[in-house]
Structure formats: structure tokens, C-alpha cells
Scaffold this motif. Structure first.
Motif, PDB file in Angstrom:
ATOM      1  N   UNK A   5      51.922  49.977  46.512  1.00 33.77           N
ATOM      2  CA  UNK A   5      52.247  48.606  46.872  1.00 33.77           C
ATOM      3  C   UNK A   5      51.522  47.612  45.983  1.00 33.77           C
ATOM      4  N   UNK A   6      51.874  46.317  46.088  1.00 32.78           N
ATOM      5  CA  UNK A   6      51.253  45.280  45.258  1.00 32.78           C
ATOM      6  C   UNK A   6      49.777  45.106  45.621  1.00 32.78           C
ATOM      7  N   UNK A   7      48.876  45.184  44.639  1.00 36.57           N
ATOM      8  CA  UNK A   7      47.452  45.042  44.936  1.00 36.57           C
ATOM      9  C   UNK A   7      47.029  43.583  45.049  1.00 36.57           C
ATOM     10  N   UNK A   8      45.831  43.379  45.577  1.00 37.16           N
ATOM     11  CA  UNK A   8      45.219  42.055  45.661  1.00 37.16           C
ATOM     12  C   UNK A   8      43.831  42.139  45.022  1.00 37.16           C
ATOM     13  N   UNK A   9      43.474  41.108  44.240  1.00 38.09           N
ATOM     14  CA  UNK A   9      42.165  41.034  43.600  1.00 38.09           C
ATOM     15  C   UNK A   9      41.288  40.092  44.419  1.00 38.09           C
ATOM     16  N   UNK A  10      40.175  40.605  44.919  1.00 35.13           N
ATOM     17  CA  UNK A  10      39.258  39.830  45.753  1.00 35.13           C
ATOM     18  C   UNK A  10      38.044  39.391  44.936  1.00 35.13           C
ATOM     19  N   UNK A  11      37.679  38.130  45.062  1.00 38.33           N
ATOM     20  CA  UNK A  11      36.495  37.584  44.403  1.00 38.33           C
ATOM     21  C   UNK A  11      35.274  37.844  45.273  1.00 38.33           C
ATOM     22  N   UNK A  12      34.297  38.576  44.722  1.00 36.77           N
ATOM     23  CA  UNK A  12      33.095  38.922  45.488  1.00 36.77           C
ATOM     24  C   UNK A  12      31.961  37.937  45.259  1.00 36.77           C
ATOM     25  N   UNK A  13      32.196  36.902  44.451  1.00 35.74           N
ATOM     26  CA  UNK A  13      31.115  36.019  44.025  1.00 35.74           C
ATOM     27  C   UNK A  13      30.606  35.115  45.140  1.00 35.74           C
ATOM     28  N   UNK A  14      31.478  34.732  46.053  1.00 39.26           N
ATOM     29  CA  UNK A  14      31.119  33.733  47.048  1.00 39.26           C
ATOM     30  C   UNK A  14      30.470  34.316  48.295  1.00 39.26           C
ATOM     31  N   UNK A  15      30.805  35.558  48.622  1.00 40.72           N
ATOM     32  CA  UNK A  15      30.278  36.161  49.836  1.00 40.72           C
ATOM     33  C   UNK A  15      30.394  37.675  49.735  1.00 40.72           C
ATOM     34  N   UNK A  16      29.613  38.436  50.496  1.00 36.39           N
ATOM     35  CA  UNK A  16      29.729  39.897  50.482  1.00 36.39           C
ATOM     36  C   UNK A  16      31.152  40.333  50.836  1.00 36.39           C
ATOM     37  N   UNK A  17      31.615  41.359  50.176  1.00 32.42           N
ATOM     38  CA  UNK A  17      32.978  41.843  50.386  1.00 32.42           C
ATOM     39  C   UNK A  17      32.929  43.322  50.750  1.00 32.42           C
ATOM     40  N   UNK A  18      33.679  43.697  51.790  1.00 36.07           N
ATOM     41  CA  UNK A  18      33.698  45.072  52.269  1.00 36.07           C
ATOM     42  C   UNK A  18      35.143  45.568  52.223  1.00 36.07           C
ATOM     43  N   UNK A  56      42.189  45.877  45.761  1.00 33.68           N
ATOM     44  CA  UNK A  56      42.574  46.719  46.890  1.00 33.68           C
ATOM     45  C   UNK A  56      44.093  46.805  46.976  1.00 33.68           C
ATOM     46  N   UNK A  57      44.583  47.945  47.475  1.00 35.48           N
ATOM     47  CA  UNK A  57      46.012  48.141  47.667  1.00 35.48           C
ATOM     48  C   UNK A  57      46.341  48.047  49.153  1.00 35.48           C
ATOM     49  N   UNK A  58      47.611  47.744  49.491  1.00 33.49           N
ATOM     50  CA  UNK A  58      47.982  47.611  50.905  1.00 33.49           C
ATOM     51  C   UNK A  58      48.290  48.961  51.556  1.00 33.49           C
ATOM     52  N   UNK A  59      47.428  49.938  51.316  1.00 30.25           N
ATOM     53  CA  UNK A  59      47.631  51.268  51.876  1.00 30.25           C
ATOM     54  C   UNK A  59      46.302  51.985  51.898  1.00 30.25           C
ATOM     55  N   UNK A  60      46.086  52.821  52.923  1.00 28.83           N
ATOM     56  CA  UNK A  60      44.881  53.628  53.010  1.00 28.83           C
ATOM     57  C   UNK A  60      45.180  55.092  52.728  1.00 28.83           C
ATOM     58  N   UNK A  61      46.387  55.377  52.261  1.00 21.94           N
ATOM     59  CA  UNK A  61      46.778  56.750  51.977  1.00 21.94           C
ATOM     60  C   UNK A  61      46.319  57.141  50.582  1.00 21.94           C
ATOM     61  N   UNK A  62      45.853  58.364  50.439  1.00 23.09           N
ATOM     62  CA  UNK A  62      45.431  58.875  49.127  1.00 23.09           C
ATOM     63  C   UNK A  62      46.615  59.499  48.413  1.00 23.09           C
ATOM     64  N   UNK A  63      46.606  59.395  47.085  1.00 23.34           N
ATOM     65  CA  UNK A  63      47.629  60.080  46.293  1.00 23.34           C
ATOM     66  C   UNK A  63      47.311  61.557  46.257  1.00 23.34           C
TER      67      UNK A  63
END
Length: 223
Positions: A152-165, A212-219
Motif C-alpha cells: 500500500x501507499x507509504x507515509x513519511x513521518x517527521x520525527x524531529x518535533x516529537x518522539x515517534x513510535x 511506514x506502510x498501511x499494513x502490519x503483514x510481513x512479506x
């Protein structure tokens, strides 16, 4: 001669680029003499011309030991010769990343291919000792292009402003200047089946980004 049995969009796309997308699921790699490609084993779906496929082993003792310790599940092959190779991985979306003396850390199962001009190594995630076999990922750096696959389409998260999990299975890659740790959300309730189902996450702190991708499944990976 192009087939008239399908839509024109299904015809092969001719390009002089070393790496290009035929569609959102398939990568086309141009192989030249002395310009090899490193790719995920089993990812070849077709090729044209004179291309040789060989196992990509460890380059030195240090990398060999890391592979032994990590039980690395990302077997690689080296493509050389003169021709064109078409690569895909379980109909996953393919994305190209251009590195200009940059470094990026990638989940091995999401790394489809990269130009041999790029250097690569295995790195262990801090705090992953609590997990069976630990947690290892591939870091590539230098000048060249890499192809990654996502469900699926990924999203890029900016970690600079706050902790990211991030969920460990959904995490594709991150800027190599980040040093993620493994965070546990395990509670006493999880031991009796009352946990959240989100026992472990990556924890990112500092300037950088994570994909991150919109899936928790492993290839599934072909050995």
C-alpha cells in the motif's frame, strides 16, 4: 512489435534510465557491463539480453558474522551482464529512492534492489535482544538508486518535533542518522490474553524521518 490484445498501458515502457517503474508493482533495471545490480533473491519475473544471476555473499568476515548472528532473512543476488531485468515482489508497490551521499536503513524484506555503487551493511536495533533472534536491518549509503516495496501507499513521518513510535511490521525504512530503540508495551494483562496486541514498537527520537506502510503483514521471502 507490441501486442494489441491488452491496453496500451500494459506494453513495456522503453527508457534509458538504469532503474525505472514499468507500473506501480514492477521495476525495470538496465544492466550494463561493470554496472551490476543487487536484488532480492527470487524477485526476477523476466529478463532480456545476456544477464547472469549469482548469489551475493558476505564481502568480509565482519559482514559474514553479522549474517550468522542475525539469521538474516534477506537473501540477495547480484545481476551482471548486458540486458534488462524486470523485478517484482508479491504485487507490492515499488518506490525508487535516490541517494546522494546519503544513508538509509531499510527493513530487509522491503528492500527490492539497489545499484552496486551503493554500500550496504547489517545493523542491529538497540534493545532488540528481548526479541527472539534480535532485530537486524540493512543500511545502504553512497550515491545511487534503491528500490523498496510496500504493501500500500507509504507515509513519511517527521520525527524531529516529537518522539515517534511505529509498529515494527509496518516500518519500512528510516534516515540512518536515527538510532531507534525497541519499546515494550507489555503489561500483566497481556499474560492472560488481555493485552492490546501491540507489545513492541520502534521508538525514534531526534531529527529525521521514518517510513511506514498501511499494513502490519510481513512479506514472505524466497530463500
Amino acid at each position: 512489435m507490441k501486442s494489441s490484445l491488452f491496453e496500451p498501458s500494459n506494453n513495456e515502457i522503453t527508457t534509458n534510465e538504469w532503474l525505472s517503474l514499468q507500473n506501480e508493482y514492477m521495476l525495470k533495471a538496465r544492466i550494463y557491463p561493470q554496472y551490476d545490480l543487487i536484488a532480492q533473491k527470487g524477485a526476477m519475473v523476466a529478463y532480456q539480453g545476456d544477464v547472469t544471476f549469482a548469489h551475493e555473499g558476505s564481502r568480509d568476515v565482519g559482514q559474514f558474522l553479522k549474517k550468522m548472528m542475525s539469521s538474516d532473512d534477506q537473501p540477495l543476488m547480484r545481476l551482471s551482464g548486458d540486458g534488462e531485468v524486470f523485478l517484482a515482489s508479491y504485487k507490492a508497490n515499488v518506490h525508487l529512492i535516490q541517494l546522494e551521499n546519503d544513508a538509509i536503513t531499510i527493513n530487509g524484506r522491503n528492500l527490492l534492489a539497489f545499484q552496486s555503487s551503493l554500500q550496504y551493511d547489517l545493523n542491529r536495533v538497540q534493545g532488540a535482544g528481548m526479541l527472539t533472534g534480535g532485530m537486524w536491518n540493512t543500511t545502504i549509503h553512497g550515491v545511487g538508486t534503491a528500490a523498496v516495496v510496500t504493501q500500500g501507499p507509504p507515509v513519511i513521518l517527521d520525527c524531529s518535533q516529537q518522539p515517534t513510535f511505529t509498529d515494527m511490521q509496518a516500518t519500512i525504512a528510516w534516515s540512518a542518522n536515527l538510532r531507534p530503540a525497541v519499546k515494550s508495551s507489555m503489561s500483566a494483562g497481556a499474560l492472560i490474553g488481555r493485552g492490546s496486541g501491540e507489545a513492541f514498537q520502534y521508538a525514534f527520537h531526534g531529527p529525521g524521518w521514518v517510513i511506514v506502510q498501511p499494513s502490519e503483514l510481513s512479506f514472505p521471502v524466497t530463500a
